[in-house]
Design an enzyme around this catalytic site. Structure first.
Site, PDB file in Angstrom:
ATOM      1  N   GLY A 186       0.776  -1.218  -0.063  1.00  0.00           N
ATOM      2  CA  GLY A 186       0.081   0.098   0.052  1.00  0.00           C
ATOM      3  C   GLY A 186       0.815   1.066  -0.023  1.00  0.00           C
ATOM      4  O   GLY A 186       1.928   1.200  -0.190  1.00  0.00           O
ATOM      5  N   ASN A 187       0.294   2.352   0.346  1.00  0.00           N
ATOM      6  CA  ASN A 187       0.984   3.586   0.266  1.00  0.00           C
ATOM      7  C   ASN A 187       0.390   4.512   1.421  1.00  0.00           C
ATOM      8  O   ASN A 187      -0.688   4.124   2.027  1.00  0.00           O
ATOM      9  CB  ASN A 187       0.824   4.371  -0.874  1.00  0.00           C
ATOM     10  CG  ASN A 187      -0.254   4.594  -1.495  1.00  0.00           C
ATOM     11  OD1 ASN A 187      -1.068   5.369  -0.881  1.00  0.00           O
ATOM     12  ND2 ASN A 187      -0.938   3.926  -2.587  1.00  0.00           N
ATOM     13  N   ARG A 188       1.080   5.544   1.805  1.00  0.00           N
ATOM     14  CA  ARG A 188       0.594   6.303   3.013  1.00  0.00           C
ATOM     15  C   ARG A 188      -0.420   7.410   2.529  1.00  0.00           C
ATOM     16  O   ARG A 188      -0.765   8.390   3.494  1.00  0.00           O
ATOM     17  CB  ARG A 188       1.770   6.921   3.638  1.00  0.00           C
ATOM     18  CG  ARG A 188       2.888   5.904   4.128  1.00  0.00           C
ATOM     19  CD  ARG A 188       4.030   6.873   4.477  1.00  0.00           C
ATOM     20  NE  ARG A 188       3.739   7.623   5.687  1.00  0.00           N
ATOM     21  CZ  ARG A 188       4.146   8.919   5.644  1.00  0.00           C
ATOM     22  NH1 ARG A 188       4.850   9.317   4.583  1.00  0.00           N
ATOM     23  NH2 ARG A 188       3.724   9.739   6.634  1.00  0.00           N
ATOM     24  N   SER A 189      -1.127   7.236   1.474  1.00  0.00           N
ATOM     25  CA  SER A 189      -2.097   8.503   1.150  1.00  0.00           C
ATOM     26  C   SER A 189      -3.359   8.218   2.151  1.00  0.00           C
ATOM     27  O   SER A 189      -3.923   7.266   2.133  1.00  0.00           O
ATOM     28  CB  SER A 189      -2.525   8.080  -0.031  1.00  0.00           C
ATOM     29  OG  SER A 189      -3.421   9.150  -0.338  1.00  0.00           O
TER      30      SER A 189
END
Ligand code: C5P
Length: 408
Positions: free
Chosen positions: A213-216
């Site tokens: 995933g990512n930190r958005s």
């Protein structure tokens, strides 16, 4: 957590806050404080009944202005109409069933009733009462009458009431009331426009419990959806794993992976006047997702994952590969970059603007302390040719409005 209210986007307003006699009057203090902290000049009018629930010194101290209660005080300055005539905005919180009934009928038996009749400013009411009173046909008809005259009704929310009961009737939270009230002053320059916004970050599953995933957080995308809604647009939000609540008043479609987001964009963009791709989409996904949880074998050998490239949704959309684009459709992409050197940053952004082919590319610099999951943002907007056509810094709602200004 909801999106913070933008202080910078509205000038200093003269706001009348009416407080009527219900237990939620104590929460009116929060409404007044929020407006004062945003820099507005707040004049409180309390009914006699309201003062049984909240003290006059509290209302004066928080509003930083003298409290107004009595119809027969300040007669020389014709206060019963002056307060309403001077107001840019009138907010009544809480609004009791009695106040709604009097206002629907035009009864001006106290200072607040006179002010509401005398003003031409937007009137926003936040009802608060027991569920039975809210559902009573008399109240339903009064609210309908007020709505038909252009009064904005915020809430009520559903939840715990004063006694042991719960249901619709709780006054909305002060922050939501203030946001809805300020939204009535926004230009409706996007009325009738169909806008699709993607927000959040995709997650690409490795196995039933793990993902890449990512930190958005989705805050900027949600701020864009809310800002477009407040300016009258018909908004569809394609949301991937938001850390913030789905906004009210927009159609939401929840997705998980990049491929799901791609399918949702293909479906909803076909009818859209504007598509804003604020979501952080994974560039790669695992070649295969394990059916069972991947286990270590304890041998110390490295685990190798094979990743395959996801389609570039923005690029395909901009190039008409997801389907024919309606005439005049505007596509706005986002790019988060970590490059620290300003000249090199701009070079990367320009190359990306050309490659993606979107009408506008919003670029911002991100790191572990900036950009993601914060309430502030700093952006530049490039057109396809790489020229900087706008920039903004501040809370994500102000930034959202600046981006939307490009559309009008
Ligand atoms: O290439 P990069 O990921 O920096 O581009 C960011 C922009 O492209 C965002 O608007 C994002 O929503 C979009 N994007 C996409 N499909 C991908 C990767 C990014 O639409 N696979």
């Amino acid at each position: 957590m909801t999106t913070p209210i933008d202080a910078a986007a509205t000038p200093r307003l003269n706001v009348v806050v009416g407080v009527t006699g219900g237990i939620a009057a104590y929460k009116a203090v929060g409404v007044i404080r929020e407006l004062v902290l945003l820099g507005h000049d707040v004049h409180v009018i309390a009914t006699e009944a309201a003062l049984r629930f909240v003290g006059a010194p509290t209302l004066e101290a928080i509003s930083r202005n003298p409290l107004n209660v009595d119809l027969y005080e300040g007669v020389a300055e014709v206060r019963h109409v002056a307060l309403g005539q001077r107001a840019d905005l009138v907010v009544v919180a809480p609004a009791t069933a009695d106040f709604l009934a009097r206002t629907a009928t035009g009864i001006a038996s106290d200072l607040l009733g006179n002010t509401v009749l005398a003003t031409t400013a937007p009137l926003v009411v936040a009802p608060a009462m027991h569920t039975e009173m809210w559902a009573n046909p008399a109240t339903v008809a009064n609210v309908e009458t007020l709505r038909s005259r252009g009064v904005t009704v915020v809430g009520p929310a559903s939840g715990r009431l004063t006694g042991t009961d719960s249901g619709p009737g709780r006054m909305s939270e002060p922050e939501d009331i203030v946001r809805a009230a300020l939204a009535t002053l926004r230009p409706r320059d996007l009325a009738g426009r169909r806008i699709v916004v993607t927000a959040g970050g995709t997650r690409e599953p490795l196995d039933p419990v793990r993902f890449i995933g990512n930190r958005s957080s989705g805050r900027q995308g949600v701020a864009l959806a809310e800002a477009a809604r407040d300016r009258g647009a018909d908004v569809t939000l394609i949301a991937a794993h938001l850390e913030v609540a789905l906004p009210s008043g927009v159609a939401s479609v929840e997705v998980g992976t990049a491929l799901e987001l791609a399918a949702a964009v293909a479906r909803h963009s076909a009818e859209a006047d504007v598509v804003i791709m604020a979501a952080a989409v994974a560039d790669y996904r695992p070649e295969r997702t394990a059916d069972e949880k991947i286990k270590k074998d304890g041998s110390g050998t490295a685990l190798t994952l094979t990743l395959v490239e996801n389609p570039d949704i923005l690029k395909s959309l901009a190039h008409g590969e997801l389907g024919p684009r309606p005439d005049g459709q505007i596509v706005i992409g986002f790019a988060a970059e970590t490059e620290g050197d300003p000249a090199r940053f701009l070079e990367i952004a320009r190359a990306k603007a050309a490659r993606k082919g979107a009408d506008f590319l919003v670029v911002n610099r991100v790191g572990w302390t900036t950009g993601f999951a914060t309430s502030d943002n700093e952006i530049r907007v490039l057109d396809r040719a790489g020229s900087i056509v706008s920039d903004a810094a501040g809370d994500k709602v102000s930034v959202a409005h600046r981006i939307l200004d490009l559309l009008s």
